[in-house]
Scaffold this motif. Structure first.
Motif, PDB file in Angstrom:
ATOM      1  N   ILE A 121       0.957  -1.194  -0.036  1.00 24.12           N
ATOM      2  CA  ILE A 121       0.108   0.044  -0.052  1.00 24.12           C
ATOM      3  C   ILE A 121       0.874   1.144   0.052  1.00 24.12           C
ATOM      4  O   ILE A 121       1.885   1.384   0.868  1.00 24.12           O
ATOM      5  CB  ILE A 121      -0.952   0.150   1.250  1.00 24.12           C
ATOM      6  CG1 ILE A 121      -1.795  -1.312   1.460  1.00 24.12           C
ATOM      7  CG2 ILE A 121      -1.840   1.175   0.957  1.00 24.12           C
ATOM      8  CD1 ILE A 121      -2.293  -1.484   2.585  1.00 24.12           C
ATOM      9  N   ARG A 122       0.591   2.060  -0.954  1.00 25.02           N
ATOM     10  CA  ARG A 122       1.488   3.446  -1.173  1.00 25.02           C
ATOM     11  C   ARG A 122       0.486   4.266  -0.677  1.00 25.02           C
ATOM     12  O   ARG A 122      -0.612   4.607  -1.276  1.00 25.02           O
ATOM     13  CB  ARG A 122       1.940   3.707  -2.429  1.00 25.02           C
ATOM     14  CG  ARG A 122       2.707   2.358  -3.187  1.00 25.02           C
ATOM     15  CD  ARG A 122       2.678   2.675  -4.487  1.00 25.02           C
ATOM     16  NE  ARG A 122       3.332   1.358  -5.321  1.00 25.02           N
ATOM     17  CZ  ARG A 122       2.619   0.365  -5.533  1.00 25.02           C
ATOM     18  NH1 ARG A 122       1.615  -0.005  -5.352  1.00 25.02           N
ATOM     19  NH2 ARG A 122       3.463  -0.671  -6.037  1.00 25.02           N
ATOM     20  N   VAL A 123       0.966   5.225   0.416  1.00 22.49           N
ATOM     21  CA  VAL A 123       0.004   6.352   1.107  1.00 22.49           C
ATOM     22  C   VAL A 123       0.499   7.681   0.218  1.00 22.49           C
ATOM     23  O   VAL A 123       1.622   7.951   0.625  1.00 22.49           O
ATOM     24  CB  VAL A 123      -0.038   6.303   2.425  1.00 22.49           C
ATOM     25  CG1 VAL A 123      -1.024   7.397   2.884  1.00 22.49           C
ATOM     26  CG2 VAL A 123      -0.475   4.939   3.099  1.00 22.49           C
ATOM     27  N   ILE A 124      -0.097   8.233  -0.429  1.00 26.70           N
ATOM     28  CA  ILE A 124       0.238   9.539  -1.328  1.00 26.70           C
ATOM     29  C   ILE A 124      -0.162  10.621  -0.584  1.00 26.70           C
ATOM     30  O   ILE A 124       0.443  11.668  -0.453  1.00 26.70           O
ATOM     31  CB  ILE A 124      -0.360   9.357  -2.873  1.00 26.70           C
ATOM     32  CG1 ILE A 124       0.254   7.919  -3.564  1.00 26.70           C
ATOM     33  CG2 ILE A 124      -0.040  10.614  -3.574  1.00 26.70           C
ATOM     34  CD1 ILE A 124      -0.448   7.850  -4.606  1.00 26.70           C
ATOM     35  N   ALA A 125      -1.454  10.547  -0.156  1.00 30.00           N
ATOM     36  CA  ALA A 125      -2.082  11.803   0.737  1.00 30.00           C
ATOM     37  C   ALA A 125      -2.999  11.253   1.649  1.00 30.00           C
ATOM     38  O   ALA A 125      -3.661  10.145   1.556  1.00 30.00           O
ATOM     39  CB  ALA A 125      -2.741  12.813  -0.168  1.00 30.00           C
ATOM     40  N   GLY A 126      -3.189  11.833   2.913  1.00 36.61           N
ATOM     41  CA  GLY A 126      -3.927  11.463   4.051  1.00 36.61           C
ATOM     42  C   GLY A 126      -3.312  10.450   4.547  1.00 36.61           C
ATOM     43  O   GLY A 126      -2.229  10.246   4.860  1.00 36.61           O
ATOM     44  N   GLU A 127      -4.264   9.658   5.409  1.00 32.91           N
ATOM     45  CA  GLU A 127      -3.832   8.749   6.613  1.00 32.91           C
ATOM     46  C   GLU A 127      -4.711   7.355   6.246  1.00 32.91           C
ATOM     47  O   GLU A 127      -5.525   7.374   5.847  1.00 32.91           O
ATOM     48  CB  GLU A 127      -4.409   9.303   7.719  1.00 32.91           C
ATOM     49  CG  GLU A 127      -3.309   9.809   8.536  1.00 32.91           C
ATOM     50  CD  GLU A 127      -3.850  10.348   9.965  1.00 32.91           C
ATOM     51  OE1 GLU A 127      -3.251  11.087  10.593  1.00 32.91           O
ATOM     52  OE2 GLU A 127      -4.727   9.516  10.606  1.00 32.91           O
ATOM     53  N   LEU A 128      -3.703   6.273   6.577  1.00 35.49           N
ATOM     54  CA  LEU A 128      -3.980   5.110   6.845  1.00 35.49           C
ATOM     55  C   LEU A 128      -3.680   4.441   7.897  1.00 35.49           C
ATOM     56  O   LEU A 128      -2.407   4.426   8.236  1.00 35.49           O
ATOM     57  CB  LEU A 128      -3.892   4.166   5.467  1.00 35.49           C
ATOM     58  CG  LEU A 128      -4.244   2.740   5.519  1.00 35.49           C
ATOM     59  CD1 LEU A 128      -5.767   2.650   5.206  1.00 35.49           C
ATOM     60  CD2 LEU A 128      -3.835   1.817   4.441  1.00 35.49           C
ATOM     61  N   ASP A 129      -4.679   4.067   8.623  1.00 37.13           N
ATOM     62  CA  ASP A 129      -4.244   3.325  10.196  1.00 37.13           C
ATOM     63  C   ASP A 129      -3.297   4.094  10.880  1.00 37.13           C
ATOM     64  O   ASP A 129      -2.186   3.482  11.320  1.00 37.13           O
ATOM     65  CB  ASP A 129      -3.604   1.749   9.708  1.00 37.13           C
ATOM     66  CG  ASP A 129      -3.973   0.957  10.837  1.00 37.13           C
ATOM     67  OD1 ASP A 129      -4.936   0.991  11.417  1.00 37.13           O
ATOM     68  OD2 ASP A 129      -2.979   0.071  10.917  1.00 37.13           O
ATOM     69  N   TRP A 130      -3.133   5.495  10.903  1.00 30.98           N
ATOM     70  CA  TRP A 130      -2.413   6.323  11.582  1.00 30.98           C
ATOM     71  C   TRP A 130      -1.097   6.352  11.059  1.00 30.98           C
ATOM     72  O   TRP A 130      -0.125   7.207  11.512  1.00 30.98           O
ATOM     73  CB  TRP A 130      -2.214   5.874  13.170  1.00 30.98           C
ATOM     74  CG  TRP A 130      -3.462   6.005  13.897  1.00 30.98           C
ATOM     75  CD1 TRP A 130      -4.049   7.149  14.186  1.00 30.98           C
ATOM     76  CD2 TRP A 130      -4.763   5.021  14.049  1.00 30.98           C
ATOM     77  NE1 TRP A 130      -5.494   7.032  14.654  1.00 30.98           N
ATOM     78  CE2 TRP A 130      -5.713   5.755  14.539  1.00 30.98           C
ATOM     79  CE3 TRP A 130      -4.569   3.678  13.922  1.00 30.98           C
ATOM     80  CZ2 TRP A 130      -6.728   4.891  15.298  1.00 30.98           C
ATOM     81  CZ3 TRP A 130      -5.785   2.845  14.410  1.00 30.98           C
ATOM     82  CH2 TRP A 130      -6.649   3.762  15.095  1.00 30.98           C
ATOM     83  N   HIS A 131      -0.927   6.212   9.688  1.00 29.47           N
ATOM     84  CA  HIS A 131       0.280   6.131   9.017  1.00 29.47           C
ATOM     85  C   HIS A 131      -0.027   7.394   8.037  1.00 29.47           C
ATOM     86  O   HIS A 131      -0.924   7.033   7.111  1.00 29.47           O
ATOM     87  CB  HIS A 131       0.809   5.050   8.238  1.00 29.47           C
ATOM     88  CG  HIS A 131       1.283   3.785   8.987  1.00 29.47           C
ATOM     89  ND1 HIS A 131       2.551   3.679   9.473  1.00 29.47           N
ATOM     90  CD2 HIS A 131       0.430   2.982   9.533  1.00 29.47           C
ATOM     91  CE1 HIS A 131       2.517   2.783  10.440  1.00 29.47           C
ATOM     92  NE2 HIS A 131       1.247   2.093  10.274  1.00 29.47           N
TER      93      HIS A 131
END
Ligand code: MN
Length: 334
Positions: free
Chosen positions: A180-190
């Motif tokens: 999973i690449r997080v480009i913007a915002g948050e996922l699971d506090w990352h």
């Protein structure tokens, strides 16, 4: 195949969702992207906007460029054109796109990098493949997302965020199989690197063949999944979702995706999906080509400002493309 890859076993994993107390979002609808000719003549797949403009709020448009293997001389870009009232987010999965604008900004977006341009009060820009790609040909695969600005922020000064490929937050699924690449915002506090006026989450996931990806998702956000390559299924109801298709999810606090075991060559590492969500702005939208405002009067003003040269001046030392004098009085979409 995306330029940014990683050994998922070495990455932090998102937490597994509890068996009970999770409300899985249903798939409200599946939309197949329509094909559209853009700029100087390149084909994009556009899952939205479609008939229902409110469907993607706060997102306005998604253009999927490629994946295409250009022959020499084939790669094309856009002429100079204006924007006002929203943000454009260009994510290059493979290959490169060059950019220049009337505020003096510009640069090369390449192999996993993202350029976040807040058009705000307005500017003009040009987006084009670098000369080397035009001359030699090569792989080109990217997406451009338009994120709306609320009325209170439509007049902010233009702003840029250059997000390099190594800035993107990399995570693994709870089973360690998917990237999973997080480009913007948050996922699971990352948190990902992109900073937005409107709260959003923007992910690119490679779901390992045969694996499930379960994501906790803010209940106040909408949830959209667009397939870049490969095939799989969306939701607990297992709705088939293939390349070029968009799943629009209903209410809930989590989404589930399942990649098919057998994948085409373009998805041999896994099912390539964009997962998008944001807080709906729920304001009246008046849009005309490259301008997105709240009222018809503001659109008329935008067209007048553009025609009167109040949206920046194309620099003399511009890229070797069409000049503003060649531009039609009615500006193109992109
Ligand atoms: Mn543009």
């Amino acid at each position: 195949m995306p330029a940014v890859t990683a050994d998922t076993l070495a990455l932090p994993r998102i937490a597994a969702l509890p068996e009970t107390g999770t409300t899985w979002r249903p798939v409200a609808r599946v939309v197949t992207a329509h094909r559209q000719l853009e700029g100087e003549g390149f084909v994009v797949r556009r899952p939205f906007p479609g008939a229902d403009l409110a469907l993607a709020d706060p997102f306005l448009l998604l253009d999927h460029m490629g994946a295409v293997e250009y022959a020499p001389g084939e790669a094309k870009g856009t002429p100079w054109h204006p924007h006002r009232g929203f943000e454009t987010v260009t994510y290059m999965i493979d290959g490169a796109f060059e950019h220049q604008d009337t505020t003096g900004g510009g640069g090369l977006i390449t192999d996993g990098a993202t350029q976040w341009m807040t058009a705000g009060a307005g500017l003009q820009h040009i987006e084009t493949p670098p000369e080397q790609l035009v001359v030699r040909g090569g792989l080109f695969h990217g997406v451009q997302l338009w994120v709306n600005l609320p009325a209170a922020q439509k007049w902010v000064p233009p702003r840029y965020q250059d997000i390099e490929a190594h800035d993107v937050a990399l995570l693994a699924s709870d089973d360690g199989a998917s990237l999973i690449r997080v480009i913007a915002g948050e996922l699971d506090w990352h948190a990902g690197p992109g900073v937005t006026y409107t709260p959003i989450t923007y992910l690119h996931a490679t779901v390992a063949p045969g694996s499930r990806l379960r994501l906790r998702w803010p209940p106040a956000f909408n949830a959209l999944v667009y397939v870049l390559a490969g095939r799989g299924h969306a939701g607990v109801e297992d709705r088939p979702l293939d390349e070029g298709q968009l799943a629009v999810f209903g209410a809930g606090d989590a989404i589930v995706l399942r990649a098919t075991v057998a994948q085409p060559l373009a998805a041999r590492r896994g099912w390539e999906v964009l997962v998008l969500g944001g807080l709906p702005i729920r304001e009246q939208v008046a849009r005309y080509g490259p301008f997105v405002m709240n009222t018809r009067e503001e659109i008329i003003q935008a067209v007048q400002d553009f025609q009167a040269g109040r949206m920046g001046t194309v620099p003399v030392a511009r890229m070797p493309h069409r000049t503003s004098a060649d531009e039609p009085a009615q500006p193109p979409d992109r």
